[in-house]
Design a protein around this motif. Structure first.
Motif, PDB file in Angstrom:
ATOM      1  N   MET A  92       0.832  -1.201   0.000  1.00  0.00           N
ATOM      2  CA  MET A  92       0.000   0.000   0.000  1.00  0.00           C
ATOM      3  C   MET A  92       0.868   1.252   0.000  1.00  0.00           C
ATOM      4  SD  MET A  92      -2.963  -0.746   2.752  1.00  0.00           S
ATOM      5  CE  MET A  92      -4.109  -2.063   2.569  1.00  0.00           C
ATOM      6  N   CYS A  93       0.396   2.255  -0.681  1.00  0.00           N
ATOM      7  CA  CYS A  93       0.981   3.595  -0.700  1.00  0.00           C
ATOM      8  C   CYS A  93       2.304   3.675  -1.460  1.00  0.00           C
ATOM      9  CB  CYS A  93       1.150   4.155   0.715  1.00  0.00           C
ATOM     10  SG  CYS A  93      -0.394   4.211   1.649  1.00  0.00           S
ATOM     11  N   ARG A  94       2.753   2.588  -2.047  1.00  0.00           N
ATOM     12  CA  ARG A  94       3.979   2.629  -2.847  1.00  0.00           C
ATOM     13  C   ARG A  94       3.652   3.200  -4.215  1.00  0.00           C
ATOM     14  NH1 ARG A  94       7.614  -1.110  -0.269  1.00  0.00           N
ATOM     15  NH2 ARG A  94       6.692  -1.397   1.796  1.00  0.00           N
ATOM     16  N   LYS A  95       4.635   3.838  -4.809  1.00  0.00           N
ATOM     17  CA  LYS A  95       4.456   4.353  -6.166  1.00  0.00           C
ATOM     18  C   LYS A  95       4.733   3.274  -7.199  1.00  0.00           C
ATOM     19  CE  LYS A  95       5.521   9.248  -5.321  1.00  0.00           C
ATOM     20  NZ  LYS A  95       4.512   9.464  -4.452  1.00  0.00           N
ATOM     21  N   GLU A  96       5.605   2.311  -6.846  1.00  0.00           N
ATOM     22  CA  GLU A  96       5.987   1.266  -7.790  1.00  0.00           C
ATOM     23  C   GLU A  96       6.691   0.135  -7.046  1.00  0.00           C
ATOM     24  OE1 GLU A  96       8.916   2.804 -10.507  1.00  0.00           O
ATOM     25  OE2 GLU A  96      10.287   3.332  -8.893  1.00  0.00           O
ATOM     26  N   VAL A  97       6.878  -0.952  -7.755  1.00  0.00           N
ATOM     27  CA  VAL A  97       7.759  -2.026  -7.315  1.00  0.00           C
ATOM     28  C   VAL A  97       8.833  -2.102  -8.384  1.00  0.00           C
ATOM     29  CG1 VAL A  97       7.987  -4.497  -6.882  1.00  0.00           C
ATOM     30  CG2 VAL A  97       5.928  -3.323  -6.177  1.00  0.00           C
ATOM     31  N   LYS A  98      10.075  -1.974  -7.978  1.00  0.00           N
ATOM     32  CA  LYS A  98      11.162  -2.006  -8.954  1.00  0.00           C
ATOM     33  C   LYS A  98      11.279  -3.378  -9.595  1.00  0.00           C
ATOM     34  CE  LYS A  98      14.006   1.589  -6.790  1.00  0.00           C
ATOM     35  NZ  LYS A  98      13.187   2.626  -7.101  1.00  0.00           N
ATOM     36  N   GLU A  99      11.811  -3.411 -10.806  1.00  0.00           N
ATOM     37  CA  GLU A  99      12.012  -4.673 -11.504  1.00  0.00           C
ATOM     38  C   GLU A  99      12.937  -5.561 -10.672  1.00  0.00           C
ATOM     39  OE1 GLU A  99      13.666  -6.212 -15.773  1.00  0.00           O
ATOM     40  OE2 GLU A  99      12.818  -4.200 -15.645  1.00  0.00           O
ATOM     41  N   ASN A 147      -1.250   1.122  -6.278  1.00  0.00           N
ATOM     42  CA  ASN A 147      -1.469   1.915  -7.484  1.00  0.00           C
ATOM     43  C   ASN A 147      -0.913   1.311  -8.769  1.00  0.00           C
ATOM     44  OD1 ASN A 147      -2.707   4.065  -5.981  1.00  0.00           O
ATOM     45  ND2 ASN A 147      -0.680   4.471  -5.168  1.00  0.00           N
ATOM     46  N   PHE A 148      -0.619   0.032  -8.764  1.00  0.00           N
ATOM     47  CA  PHE A 148      -0.051  -0.617  -9.939  1.00  0.00           C
ATOM     48  C   PHE A 148      -0.471  -2.079  -9.920  1.00  0.00           C
ATOM     49  CE2 PHE A 148       2.871   0.083  -6.462  1.00  0.00           C
ATOM     50  CZ  PHE A 148       3.159  -1.204  -6.054  1.00  0.00           C
ATOM     51  N   PRO A 149      -0.565  -2.717 -11.082  1.00  0.00           N
ATOM     52  CA  PRO A 149      -0.966  -4.132 -11.128  1.00  0.00           C
ATOM     53  C   PRO A 149       0.172  -5.038 -10.663  1.00  0.00           C
ATOM     54  CG  PRO A 149      -0.486  -3.339 -13.331  1.00  0.00           C
ATOM     55  CD  PRO A 149      -0.363  -2.153 -12.417  1.00  0.00           C
ATOM     56  N   TYR A 185      -1.894 -18.716  -8.272  1.00  0.00           N
ATOM     57  CA  TYR A 185      -1.459 -17.336  -8.468  1.00  0.00           C
ATOM     58  C   TYR A 185      -2.585 -16.539  -9.101  1.00  0.00           C
ATOM     59  CZ  TYR A 185      -0.599 -18.184 -13.460  1.00  0.00           C
ATOM     60  OH  TYR A 185      -0.746 -18.492 -14.778  1.00  0.00           O
ATOM     61  N   LYS A 186      -2.541 -15.233  -8.893  1.00  0.00           N
ATOM     62  CA  LYS A 186      -3.558 -14.339  -9.436  1.00  0.00           C
ATOM     63  C   LYS A 186      -2.880 -13.094  -9.990  1.00  0.00           C
ATOM     64  CE  LYS A 186      -6.962 -16.828  -7.736  1.00  0.00           C
ATOM     65  NZ  LYS A 186      -7.828 -17.619  -8.554  1.00  0.00           N
ATOM     66  N   GLN A 187      -3.413 -12.591 -11.096  1.00  0.00           N
ATOM     67  CA  GLN A 187      -2.991 -11.293 -11.609  1.00  0.00           C
ATOM     68  C   GLN A 187      -3.988 -10.279 -11.081  1.00  0.00           C
ATOM     69  OE1 GLN A 187      -2.566 -11.899 -15.916  1.00  0.00           O
ATOM     70  NE2 GLN A 187      -0.365 -11.987 -15.534  1.00  0.00           N
ATOM     71  N   MET A 188      -3.469  -9.298 -10.353  1.00  0.00           N
ATOM     72  CA  MET A 188      -4.328  -8.364  -9.640  1.00  0.00           C
ATOM     73  C   MET A 188      -4.202  -6.958 -10.227  1.00  0.00           C
ATOM     74  SD  MET A 188      -3.473  -9.874  -5.846  1.00  0.00           S
ATOM     75  CE  MET A 188      -4.621  -8.836  -4.977  1.00  0.00           C
ATOM     76  N   ILE A 210       4.815  -9.485  -6.936  1.00  0.00           N
ATOM     77  CA  ILE A 210       5.806  -8.972  -7.881  1.00  0.00           C
ATOM     78  C   ILE A 210       5.087  -8.147  -8.943  1.00  0.00           C
ATOM     79  CG2 ILE A 210       7.542 -10.788  -7.572  1.00  0.00           C
ATOM     80  CD1 ILE A 210       6.294 -12.254  -9.955  1.00  0.00           C
ATOM     81  N   ASN A 211       5.853  -7.379  -9.712  1.00  0.00           N
ATOM     82  CA  ASN A 211       5.258  -6.648 -10.831  1.00  0.00           C
ATOM     83  C   ASN A 211       4.530  -7.612 -11.750  1.00  0.00           C
ATOM     84  OD1 ASN A 211       5.862  -3.886 -10.511  1.00  0.00           O
ATOM     85  ND2 ASN A 211       7.973  -4.260 -11.101  1.00  0.00           N
ATOM     86  N   LYS A 212       3.401  -7.174 -12.255  1.00  0.00           N
ATOM     87  CA  LYS A 212       2.617  -8.006 -13.163  1.00  0.00           C
ATOM     88  C   LYS A 212       3.463  -8.378 -14.388  1.00  0.00           C
ATOM     89  CE  LYS A 212      -1.811  -8.130 -15.538  1.00  0.00           C
ATOM     90  NZ  LYS A 212      -3.044  -7.389 -15.797  1.00  0.00           N
ATOM     91  N   ASN A 213       3.453  -9.668 -14.711  1.00  0.00           N
ATOM     92  CA  ASN A 213       4.156 -10.222 -15.870  1.00  0.00           C
ATOM     93  C   ASN A 213       5.672 -10.089 -15.808  1.00  0.00           C
ATOM     94  OD1 ASN A 213       1.686 -10.982 -17.104  1.00  0.00           O
ATOM     95  ND2 ASN A 213       1.448  -8.905 -17.898  1.00  0.00           N
ATOM     96  N   SER A 214       6.256  -9.864 -14.627  1.00  0.00           N
ATOM     97  CA  SER A 214       7.717  -9.739 -14.540  1.00  0.00           C
ATOM     98  C   SER A 214       8.419 -11.099 -14.534  1.00  0.00           C
ATOM     99  CB  SER A 214       8.123  -8.924 -13.315  1.00  0.00           C
ATOM    100  OG  SER A 214       7.710  -9.571 -12.124  1.00  0.00           O
ATOM    101  N   LEU A 215       7.697 -12.152 -14.211  1.00  0.00           N
ATOM    102  CA  LEU A 215       8.242 -13.511 -14.261  1.00  0.00           C
ATOM    103  C   LEU A 215       7.293 -14.395 -15.053  1.00  0.00           C
ATOM    104  CD1 LEU A 215       9.333 -14.136 -10.541  1.00  0.00           C
ATOM    105  CD2 LEU A 215      10.834 -13.656 -12.476  1.00  0.00           C
ATOM    106  N   ASN A 216       7.854 -15.384 -15.718  1.00  0.00           N
ATOM    107  CA  ASN A 216       7.028 -16.379 -16.404  1.00  0.00           C
ATOM    108  C   ASN A 216       6.575 -17.395 -15.352  1.00  0.00           C
ATOM    109  OD1 ASN A 216       5.842 -18.339 -17.948  1.00  0.00           O
ATOM    110  ND2 ASN A 216       7.548 -18.538 -19.383  1.00  0.00           N
TER     111      ASN A 216
END
Length: 191
Positions: free
Chosen positions: A83-90, A112-114, A132-135, A172-178
């Motif tokens: 919560m409240c983060r602007k992003e999750v780094k790669e 604020n990001f998927p 797993y779920k894509q949120m 993790i960031n959406k789609n950052s891992l297979n």
């Protein structure tokens, strides 16, 4: 004889419905409990991050990737999450460690990001994906009051509930891992 069987079947069906309904209410109560202690206003969030650790993700093609994650293993950390983060780094994210197995879904209030969330079960020293779920972000695009916004996010969280029990979760960031090619994950160390 036939009427007795029908009555018995109806009675059994009635009890099954009652049991199912009581389990749904228990789950909704757990969702409310887990989602009740969080920063209400991101303007007041202190910006602190949690302890950093490394995890190694092993893939079906015998390759691996080390990612740096924040560890959320205390109630305040678990209920705050990303919560409240602007992003999750790669090549980073957040690993949640729970004291007991559960199957409660996560919610996206003030995120604020998927993201992708991997629901994991620990076996010996390895974490295996149970589901797993894509949120997607829960956005207050309807000018709802904060309570209405929370309720909207709470309802949306029901679709992110895993099918199986888990005791770890990795965001993790959406789609950052297979995800489909992951065999297991191993916790390496604290940084």
């Amino acid at each position: 004889m036939k009427n007795k069987r029908i009555r018995t079947m109806i009675t059994m069906l009635f009890f099954l419905v009652l049991i199912s309904c009581s389990q749904i209410n228990d789950t909704n109560d757990e969702i409310k409990i887990n989602q009740s202690k969080h920063p209400v206003d991101c303007k007041e969030w202190d910006g602190k991050t949690f302890e950093k650790i490394n995890v190694e993700v092993f893939f079906k093609n015998n390759s691996s990737k080390v990612i740096s994650v924040e560890l959320a293993n205390e109630q305040k950390e678990i209920s705050t999450g990303l919560m409240c983060r602007k992003e999750v780094k790669e090549s980073s994210g957040m690993l949640f460690e729970f004291q007991a197995e559960q199957n409660i879904g996560f919610w996206m209030l003030n995120v604020n990001f998927p993201i992708d969330v991997l629901y994991l079960i620990k076996k010996k020293d390895k974490l295996f994906i149970e589901d797993y779920k894509q949120m997607e972000s829960c956005i207050n695009d309807e000018n709802l009051s904060y309570n209405e916004y929370e309720n909207k996010c709470r309802l949306e969280s029901l679709k992110y509930r895993p099918k199986k029990m888990y005791n770890y979760a990795l965001e993790i960031n959406k789609n950052s891992l297979n995800i489909e090619s992951i065999v297991y994950i191993r916790i390496l160390s604290s940084k």
